[in-house]
Write a protein that holds these residues in place. Sequence first.
Motif, PDB file in Angstrom:
ATOM      1  N   THR A   9      11.350   0.847  -1.640  1.00  0.00           N
ATOM      2  CA  THR A   9      10.296  -0.015  -2.392  1.00  0.00           C
ATOM      3  C   THR A   9      11.229  -0.974  -3.354  1.00  0.00           C
ATOM      4  OG1 THR A   9       8.834   1.600  -2.395  1.00  0.00           O
ATOM      5  CG2 THR A   9       8.550   0.115  -4.033  1.00  0.00           C
ATOM      6  N   ARG A  10      12.477  -0.393  -4.218  1.00  0.00           N
ATOM      7  CA  ARG A  10      12.914  -1.269  -5.005  1.00  0.00           C
ATOM      8  C   ARG A  10      13.707  -2.357  -4.274  1.00  0.00           C
ATOM      9  NH1 ARG A  10      15.504   3.645  -7.281  1.00  0.00           N
ATOM     10  NH2 ARG A  10      14.136   4.164  -9.002  1.00  0.00           N
ATOM     11  N   ALA A  58       5.420  -7.468  -7.299  1.00  0.00           N
ATOM     12  CA  ALA A  58       4.520  -6.339  -7.179  1.00  0.00           C
ATOM     13  C   ALA A  58       5.206  -5.118  -6.262  1.00  0.00           C
ATOM     14  CB  ALA A  58       3.546  -6.634  -5.890  1.00  0.00           C
ATOM     15  N   TRP A  59       6.490  -5.214  -5.595  1.00  0.00           N
ATOM     16  CA  TRP A  59       6.984  -4.145  -4.739  1.00  0.00           C
ATOM     17  C   TRP A  59       7.752  -3.493  -6.322  1.00  0.00           C
ATOM     18  CZ3 TRP A  59       6.611  -1.271  -0.584  1.00  0.00           C
ATOM     19  CH2 TRP A  59       6.426  -2.067   0.318  1.00  0.00           C
ATOM     20  N   LEU A  60       8.340  -4.284  -7.043  1.00  0.00           N
ATOM     21  CA  LEU A  60       8.976  -3.769  -8.189  1.00  0.00           C
ATOM     22  C   LEU A  60       8.218  -3.057  -9.060  1.00  0.00           C
ATOM     23  CD1 LEU A  60      11.631  -6.347  -8.722  1.00  0.00           C
ATOM     24  CD2 LEU A  60      11.975  -4.247  -7.815  1.00  0.00           C
ATOM     25  N   TRP A  61       6.966  -3.401  -9.399  1.00  0.00           N
ATOM     26  CA  TRP A  61       6.035  -2.662 -10.153  1.00  0.00           C
ATOM     27  C   TRP A  61       5.754  -1.340  -9.511  1.00  0.00           C
ATOM     28  CZ3 TRP A  61       1.282  -1.024  -8.806  1.00  0.00           C
ATOM     29  CH2 TRP A  61       0.518  -0.397  -9.738  1.00  0.00           C
ATOM     30  N   ALA A  62       5.451  -1.457  -8.242  1.00  0.00           N
ATOM     31  CA  ALA A  62       4.952  -0.157  -7.447  1.00  0.00           C
ATOM     32  C   ALA A  62       6.366   0.728  -7.583  1.00  0.00           C
ATOM     33  CB  ALA A  62       4.963  -0.405  -5.996  1.00  0.00           C
ATOM     34  N   ALA A  63       7.550   0.376  -7.713  1.00  0.00           N
ATOM     35  CA  ALA A  63       8.757   1.173  -7.635  1.00  0.00           C
ATOM     36  C   ALA A  63       8.887   1.827  -9.041  1.00  0.00           C
ATOM     37  CB  ALA A  63       9.992   0.473  -7.360  1.00  0.00           C
ATOM     38  N   ARG A  66       5.303   6.147 -11.725  1.00  0.00           N
ATOM     39  CA  ARG A  66       5.559   7.531 -11.354  1.00  0.00           C
ATOM     40  C   ARG A  66       4.249   8.225 -11.231  1.00  0.00           C
ATOM     41  NH1 ARG A  66       9.928   5.936 -10.696  1.00  0.00           N
ATOM     42  NH2 ARG A  66      11.816   6.322 -11.864  1.00  0.00           N
ATOM     43  N   PRO A  67       3.912   8.844 -10.054  1.00  0.00           N
ATOM     44  CA  PRO A  67       4.611   8.473  -8.822  1.00  0.00           C
ATOM     45  C   PRO A  67       4.165   7.484  -8.013  1.00  0.00           C
ATOM     46  CG  PRO A  67       2.777   9.853  -8.395  1.00  0.00           C
ATOM     47  CD  PRO A  67       2.666   9.558  -9.753  1.00  0.00           C
ATOM     48  N   VAL A  68       5.305   6.812  -7.042  1.00  0.00           N
ATOM     49  CA  VAL A  68       4.977   5.466  -6.514  1.00  0.00           C
ATOM     50  C   VAL A  68       3.590   5.354  -5.888  1.00  0.00           C
ATOM     51  CG1 VAL A  68       5.790   3.910  -4.597  1.00  0.00           C
ATOM     52  CG2 VAL A  68       7.347   5.110  -6.086  1.00  0.00           C
ATOM     53  N   PRO A  69       2.795   4.586  -6.341  1.00  0.00           N
ATOM     54  CA  PRO A  69       1.542   4.613  -5.791  1.00  0.00           C
ATOM     55  C   PRO A  69       1.146   4.492  -4.270  1.00  0.00           C
ATOM     56  CG  PRO A  69       1.512   2.692  -7.028  1.00  0.00           C
ATOM     57  CD  PRO A  69       2.982   3.363  -7.239  1.00  0.00           C
ATOM     58  N   ALA A  70       0.828   5.177  -3.368  1.00  0.00           N
ATOM     59  CA  ALA A  70       0.729   5.125  -1.941  1.00  0.00           C
ATOM     60  C   ALA A  70      -0.257   4.065  -1.518  1.00  0.00           C
ATOM     61  CB  ALA A  70       0.277   6.413  -1.481  1.00  0.00           C
ATOM     62  N   GLN A  71      -1.266   3.717  -2.172  1.00  0.00           N
ATOM     63  CA  GLN A  71      -2.159   2.755  -2.000  1.00  0.00           C
ATOM     64  C   GLN A  71      -1.585   1.169  -2.151  1.00  0.00           C
ATOM     65  OE1 GLN A  71      -5.832   2.562  -3.972  1.00  0.00           O
ATOM     66  NE2 GLN A  71      -6.898   1.199  -2.663  1.00  0.00           N
ATOM     67  N   ALA A  72      -0.771   1.207  -3.057  1.00  0.00           N
ATOM     68  CA  ALA A  72      -0.099   0.011  -3.119  1.00  0.00           C
ATOM     69  C   ALA A  72       1.070  -0.376  -2.250  1.00  0.00           C
ATOM     70  CB  ALA A  72       0.917  -0.200  -4.653  1.00  0.00           C
ATOM     71  N   VAL A  73       1.716   0.761  -2.038  1.00  0.00           N
ATOM     72  CA  VAL A  73       2.812   0.573  -0.943  1.00  0.00           C
ATOM     73  C   VAL A  73       2.200   0.197   0.445  1.00  0.00           C
ATOM     74  CG1 VAL A  73       4.484   2.023   0.568  1.00  0.00           C
ATOM     75  CG2 VAL A  73       4.392   2.307  -1.814  1.00  0.00           C
ATOM     76  N   ARG A  74       0.959   0.905   0.756  1.00  0.00           N
ATOM     77  CA  ARG A  74       0.363   0.437   1.971  1.00  0.00           C
ATOM     78  C   ARG A  74      -0.208  -1.008   1.830  1.00  0.00           C
ATOM     79  NH1 ARG A  74      -1.977   6.084   1.360  1.00  0.00           N
ATOM     80  NH2 ARG A  74      -0.777   7.405   2.846  1.00  0.00           N
ATOM     81  N   TRP A  75      -0.690  -1.319   1.046  1.00  0.00           N
ATOM     82  CA  TRP A  75      -1.093  -2.720   0.951  1.00  0.00           C
ATOM     83  C   TRP A  75       0.058  -3.701   1.002  1.00  0.00           C
ATOM     84  CZ3 TRP A  75      -5.560  -5.181   1.498  1.00  0.00           C
ATOM     85  CH2 TRP A  75      -6.814  -4.515   1.346  1.00  0.00           C
ATOM     86  N   LEU A  76       1.012  -3.560   0.282  1.00  0.00           N
ATOM     87  CA  LEU A  76       2.084  -4.529   0.422  1.00  0.00           C
ATOM     88  C   LEU A  76       2.881  -4.543   1.724  1.00  0.00           C
ATOM     89  CD1 LEU A  76       3.724  -3.767  -3.166  1.00  0.00           C
ATOM     90  CD2 LEU A  76       2.788  -5.759  -2.579  1.00  0.00           C
ATOM     91  N   ALA A  77       2.895  -3.143   2.393  1.00  0.00           N
ATOM     92  CA  ALA A  77       3.637  -3.367   3.531  1.00  0.00           C
ATOM     93  C   ALA A  77       2.617  -3.872   4.548  1.00  0.00           C
ATOM     94  CB  ALA A  77       3.610  -1.820   4.153  1.00  0.00           C
ATOM     95  N   GLY A  78       1.274  -3.734   4.362  1.00  0.00           N
ATOM     96  CA  GLY A  78       0.429  -4.338   5.334  1.00  0.00           C
ATOM     97  C   GLY A  78       0.630  -5.892   5.308  1.00  0.00           C
ATOM     98  N   VAL A  79       0.705  -6.489   4.025  1.00  0.00           N
ATOM     99  CA  VAL A  79       0.853  -7.825   3.995  1.00  0.00           C
ATOM    100  C   VAL A  79       2.268  -8.250   4.868  1.00  0.00           C
ATOM    101  CG1 VAL A  79       1.400  -9.839   2.081  1.00  0.00           C
ATOM    102  CG2 VAL A  79      -0.200  -8.107   1.737  1.00  0.00           C
ATOM    103  N   PHE A  80       3.251  -7.353   4.479  1.00  0.00           N
ATOM    104  CA  PHE A  80       4.523  -7.777   5.348  1.00  0.00           C
ATOM    105  C   PHE A  80       4.480  -7.673   6.852  1.00  0.00           C
ATOM    106  CE2 PHE A  80       9.241  -6.687   5.973  1.00  0.00           C
ATOM    107  CZ  PHE A  80       9.610  -7.789   5.528  1.00  0.00           C
TER     108      PHE A  80
END
Length: 146
Positions: A9-10, A58-63, A66-80
């Motif tokens: 994520t970082r 936004a990725w750095l915010w998620a990283a 604590r804990p890294v939010p799964a929903q944010a990771v999924r959304w950001l990965a979906g955009v990618f």
Amino acid sequence: MARTLRTLTRLMGWSSVAIGLYHVLLGNAAIPGAGSAGTTVDSWGRFMGAVFVGYGLAWLWAARQRPVPAQAVRWLAGVFLLGGAGRILSLAVHGRPHWFQLVLAAIELGLPPVFFWLADTDERAAIGPATGPAIPGEGAYRASSR
């Protein structure tokens, strides 16, 4: 696995910020084959570079959560992943781009499934080991047999 998620994520955040700034500063010169594309493409590329900086932030915010939010990771990965799908659409409509764009498409299509798989590892680690029965229904059986 949670450490892997946090590290990736970082890495996504810092690389997106760096790539975005590169495009803001260099314009058409940052895009292989677009050096003579003109001022409209240069303006668009610099604008999209700034958007990519925001995406990286936004990725750095998620990283940093604590804990890294799964929903944010999924959304950001979906955009990618959507970006990779756009490259495939361009390939289908306009043909083969510069070879480096194909490398980027492979990354954009290959990395999101890794993030989808790892997305909730940090949240699960924060909760701790499961407290319920290892086998579904086992707890109900034990309780009724006492």
